[in-house]
Design an enzyme around this catalytic site. Structure first.
Site, PDB file in Angstrom:
ATOM      1  N   ASP A   1      -0.433   8.521 -12.334  1.00 45.33           N
ATOM      2  CA  ASP A   1      -0.660   7.150 -11.891  1.00 45.33           C
ATOM      3  C   ASP A   1      -2.111   7.058 -11.430  1.00 45.33           C
ATOM      4  O   ASP A   1      -2.527   7.806 -10.543  1.00 45.33           O
ATOM      5  CB  ASP A   1       0.294   6.833 -10.727  1.00 45.33           C
ATOM      6  CG  ASP A   1       0.664   5.369 -10.662  1.00 45.33           C
ATOM      7  OD1 ASP A   1      -0.248   4.537 -10.761  1.00 45.33           O
ATOM      8  OD2 ASP A   1       1.865   5.061 -10.500  1.00 45.33           O
TER       9      ASP A   1
ATOM     10  N   ASP B   1      -2.778   1.485 -12.375  1.00 47.12           N
ATOM     11  CA  ASP B   1      -2.377   0.549 -11.334  1.00 47.12           C
ATOM     12  C   ASP B   1      -3.272  -0.694 -11.321  1.00 47.12           C
ATOM     13  O   ASP B   1      -4.497  -0.576 -11.311  1.00 47.12           O
ATOM     14  CB  ASP B   1      -2.496   1.288  -9.990  1.00 47.12           C
ATOM     15  CG  ASP B   1      -1.881   0.546  -8.836  1.00 47.12           C
ATOM     16  OD1 ASP B   1      -0.654   0.404  -8.813  1.00 47.12           O
ATOM     17  OD2 ASP B   1      -2.639   0.117  -7.946  1.00 47.12           O
TER      18      ASP B   1
ATOM     19  N   GLU C   1      -1.027  -1.693 -15.727  1.00 44.82           N
ATOM     20  CA  GLU C   1      -0.240  -2.672 -14.980  1.00 44.82           C
ATOM     21  C   GLU C   1      -1.092  -3.931 -14.841  1.00 44.82           C
ATOM     22  O   GLU C   1      -2.217  -3.876 -14.357  1.00 44.82           O
ATOM     23  CB  GLU C   1       0.108  -2.120 -13.590  1.00 44.82           C
ATOM     24  CG  GLU C   1       1.077  -3.029 -12.850  1.00 44.82           C
ATOM     25  CD  GLU C   1       1.022  -2.874 -11.335  1.00 44.82           C
ATOM     26  OE1 GLU C   1       2.001  -3.251 -10.684  1.00 44.82           O
ATOM     27  OE2 GLU C   1       0.006  -2.394 -10.796  1.00 44.82           O
TER      28      GLU C   1
ATOM     29  N   HIS D   1       9.185   0.832  -9.061  1.00 41.69           N
ATOM     30  CA  HIS D   1       9.182   0.998  -7.601  1.00 41.69           C
ATOM     31  C   HIS D   1       8.754  -0.256  -6.845  1.00 41.69           C
ATOM     32  O   HIS D   1       8.761  -0.253  -5.626  1.00 41.69           O
ATOM     33  CB  HIS D   1       8.248   2.158  -7.249  1.00 41.69           C
ATOM     34  CG  HIS D   1       6.823   1.840  -7.586  1.00 41.69           C
ATOM     35  ND1 HIS D   1       6.390   1.696  -8.897  1.00 41.69           N
ATOM     36  CD2 HIS D   1       5.753   1.589  -6.802  1.00 41.69           C
ATOM     37  CE1 HIS D   1       5.110   1.375  -8.882  1.00 41.69           C
ATOM     38  NE2 HIS D   1       4.697   1.308  -7.638  1.00 41.69           N
ATOM     39  N   ASP D   2       8.335  -1.289  -7.563  1.00 39.30           N
ATOM     40  CA  ASP D   2       7.899  -2.529  -6.912  1.00 39.30           C
ATOM     41  C   ASP D   2       8.930  -3.647  -7.050  1.00 39.30           C
ATOM     42  O   ASP D   2       8.676  -4.778  -6.630  1.00 39.30           O
ATOM     43  CB  ASP D   2       6.592  -3.040  -7.536  1.00 39.30           C
ATOM     44  CG  ASP D   2       5.427  -2.136  -7.240  1.00 39.30           C
ATOM     45  OD1 ASP D   2       5.442  -1.467  -6.190  1.00 39.30           O
ATOM     46  OD2 ASP D   2       4.491  -2.094  -8.065  1.00 39.30           O
TER      47      ASP D   2
HETATM   48  C1  GLC Z   1       0.673  -1.721  -7.796  1.00 37.77           C
HETATM   49  C2  GLC Z   1       1.652  -0.676  -7.369  1.00 37.77           C
HETATM   50  C3  GLC Z   1       2.154  -1.038  -6.006  1.00 37.77           C
HETATM   51  C4  GLC Z   1       0.984  -1.045  -5.054  1.00 37.77           C
HETATM   52  C5  GLC Z   1      -0.138  -1.915  -5.576  1.00 37.77           C
HETATM   53  C6  GLC Z   1      -1.408  -1.597  -4.870  1.00 37.77           C
HETATM   54  O1  GLC Z   1       1.236  -2.965  -7.935  1.00 37.77           O
HETATM   55  O2  GLC Z   1       2.657  -0.542  -8.304  1.00 37.77           O
HETATM   56  O3  GLC Z   1       3.160  -0.179  -5.560  1.00 37.77           O
HETATM   57  O4  GLC Z   1       1.390  -1.511  -3.806  1.00 37.77           O
HETATM   58  O5  GLC Z   1      -0.403  -1.737  -6.928  1.00 37.77           O
HETATM   59  O6  GLC Z   1      -1.877  -0.347  -5.263  1.00 37.77           O
END
Ligand code: GLC
Ligand code: CA
Length: 606
Positions: free
Chosen positions: A116, A224, A282, A358-359
């Protein structure tokens, strides 16, 4: 699940499946949230040796690639998404040697590891930021985004603009630094200062991080919030879309900013192109198709695929913050799924397929009915959807056994996520002594909080679900249903043969055996119009390769539905369903078919 290989007549329409075959398109990626996966040393916190220990389990499920959420050195303000050292492992997870061993064991099983990569921001404890904040003349000052304060008419200090913090909605995205008397941008939390990508040294440093992990044996990255790295440089105020809030969503100015593509191409040319990788970015907030294709188009030389948010935003009130509840039905699902499926086919891009991470809350709770009566059927229905669409599959830990949201009875204290804590606190501040608002906040948290996905994996029915030893205390409470929802019961118990886990395993196998159809084949929605009968309940689509076609019918409702097969469509054989094999034999093959609640069917078309 038997498969007939006899030739089919070509369905109408031009075939636009792809023949650009790539290993990362066929791969099944399994996301590990390490703190909650498996604890091997009894400190109540999952660790790297815990991942290594379960590789055989994952291999057996059909997993090719594991993506591990951040395990780097971190103060854990945001569960590791606040990195203090990109080239070391947090002691709570283990050591670099543990990771080397993990990589070795992964390779031994012909699997791959995805790291990640969190480079939109670092931790405020990263050496770069400590240096940057030490003084205005620090050589690293410009590695982050510093701005002087503004002052309102009354002379009160105000942040440089009105952007809201992402993990704390009603707070500002800027943090005041007392020492150096300026604000720094911190889109997520004050502990996560945004890097200044405009500075070429920052970009170089990021390239080095990628090389470090690729040279160590990683096979790619989940990047991310990668579309937030380029910000509009005059940092304008966001439009007011949430009336009454001082701070507003500023994504128009920081998502897919002016230099994003330039920098992604840089990463690709200078680093990724020199290795054989899988990359997924993402990308929240992006809806524009040209923007998406600029990243994932086969010719773009940026990333293999992205995580688009359309499907996981389905129950957010449009334009509003995430802790809202919006009603949706199969019409929304169809619009979202078919748009992305068709987009990638027609413009030669590539999809990622995910309904949880996980979000997000647990998919079985969000998209189906997670009550004891329907949970298994619901989880299998989602599995059918995921394994019959075009794209690379992502399975989130626990999804393969149908883990569900935390129980509504849990106290707010059980929620450990900074986002939930901030939300609940702010709600109490804004509406003190308002029992109704408090009850509503609890309800929304139980439906939407990230904590739902972060409870420990339920391995068996012993104390703490086998996640940690009986006499330790897990960092987060185990979901109470572990006594009957757990891996052991689903892989070796009396009901193992009909379990959600077994269904996933078979479905992944079946997809791989039929990859020209499911991974690479064409896609077309049946009954795309929203005024057809049962449009709000049924999502049906056809998938076809050059020589055969299947129909997938999914009932996204708790009702029994008599569904009409359109245009004289005839089923040669119903080949799979989430109610078992016997049930398939009773189904009609033409005119109309009766679907049970949350039932899914796959039929070979004549
Ligand atoms: C992404 C991650 C999340 C995190 C955010 C800031 O959305 O998946 O868990 O809080 O980025 O890094
Ligand atoms: Ca541990």
């Amino acid at each position: 699940m038997s498969v007939q290989k006899k030739a089919r007549t070509q369905p109408p329409g031009l075939y636009v499946g792809t023949d650009k075959h790539r290993w990362w398109k066929e791969a099944v990626v399994y996301q590990i949230y390490p703190a909650s996966f498996l604890d091997t040393n009894g400190d109540g916190w999952g660790d790297v040796p815990g991942i290594t220990k379960k590789l055989d389990y994952l291999k057996d499920l059909g997993v090719d690639v594991i993506w591990v959420s951040p395990i780097y050195k971190s103060p854990q303000a945001d569960m590791g998404y606040d990195i203090a050292d990109y080239e070391d492992i947090d002691p709570s997870y283990g050591t670099l040697a543990d990771v080397d061993n993990l990589i070795k064991e992964v390779k031994k099983r012909d699997m791959k590891l995805v790291m990640d990569l969190v480079v939109n921001h670092t931790s405020d404890q990263h050496a770069w930021f400590l240096d940057s904040r030490s003084s205005k003349t620090s050589s690293k000052r410009d590695w982050y985004i510093w701005k002087p304060a503004k002052y309102d008419a009354d002379g009160n200090r105000q942040p440089p603009n009105n952007w809201a913090m992402i993990l704390g909605e009603a707070n500002p995205a800027w943090t005041w630094d007392e020492g150096s008397q300026e604000y720094y941008l911190s889109l997520f939390t004050p502990e996560q200062p945004d890097l200044n990508w405009e500075n070429p040294d920052v970009r170089e440093a990021v390239h080095d991080v990628l090389r470090f992990w690729l040279d160590r044996g990683a096979s790619g990255f989940r990047m991310d919030v990668i579309n937030l790295i380029s910000k509009v440089q005059d940092f304008p105020d966001a439009d007011v879309v949430v009336p009454g809030n001082k701070y507003q969503p500023g994504d128009k100015y920081f998502a897919n900013g002016p230099r994003l593509h330039e920098w992604l191409k840089d990463i690709n040319r200078q680093v990724l192109s020199k290795y054989d990788t899988i990359t997924v970015g993402e990308m929240p907030f992006v809806r524009d198709e040209d923007e998406i294709i600029r990243v994932v188009g086969a010719e773009s030389e940026e990333l293999n695929m992205i995580f688009a948010f359309d499907l996981v935003d389905i129950d957010n009130v449009p334009g509003d913050f995430k802790f809202t509840l919006h009603q949706w039905d199969a019409r929304d699902l169809k619009r979202i799924v078919s748009r992305l499926q068709r987009l990638m086919l027609e413009r030669d891009g590539w999809n990622s397929l995910f309904v949880g991470n996980h979000d997000q809350p647990r998919s079985v709770s969000r998209y189906t009915d997670d009550s004891d009566e329907w949970r298994e059927i619901g989880a299998k229905l989602l599995c059918m959807m995921q394994t019959t669409l075009a794209g690379t599959i992502y399975v989130y830990q626990g999804e393969e056994i149908g883990m569900r949201n935390v129980p509504p009875s849990w106290d707010p204290e059980e929620y450990k996520d900074i986002e939930s804590i901030n939300f609940f606190k702010k709600n109490a501040e804004m509406y003190p002594d308002n029992a109704e608002k408090r009850a509503y906040a609890r309800k929304v948290m139980q439906r939407k909080a990230r904590d739902n996905a972060r409870t420990p994996v339920q391995w068996d029915d012993t104390t703490h679900a086998g996640f940690t030893s009986a006499n330790s205390k897990p960092w987060m409470r185990v979901n109470d249903n572990y006594t009957y929802v757990n891996v052991a019961a689903q892989t070796s118990g009396a009901s193992a043969s009909t379990s959600v886990h077994t269904f996933w395993k078979r479905s992944l196998e079946y997809r791989k055996e039929n990859k020209y159809l499911y991974v690479y084949g064409d896609f077309e929605l049946i009954n795309p119009d929203n005024d057809t009968k049962n449009a709000a309940e049924i999502m049906a689509y056809r998938r076809w390769s050059k020589d055969r076609a299947v129909l997938v019918v999914l009932n996204f409702s708790g009702k029994e539905i008599e569904w009409e097969l359109v245009n004289g469509m005839k089923i040669d054989k119903w080949i799979a369903g989430n109610y078992g094999e016997v049930n398939l034999e009773e189904k009609a093959k033409s005119a109309s078919v009766l679907l049970k609640p949350w039932e899914g069917l796959i039929g070979e078309l004549e």
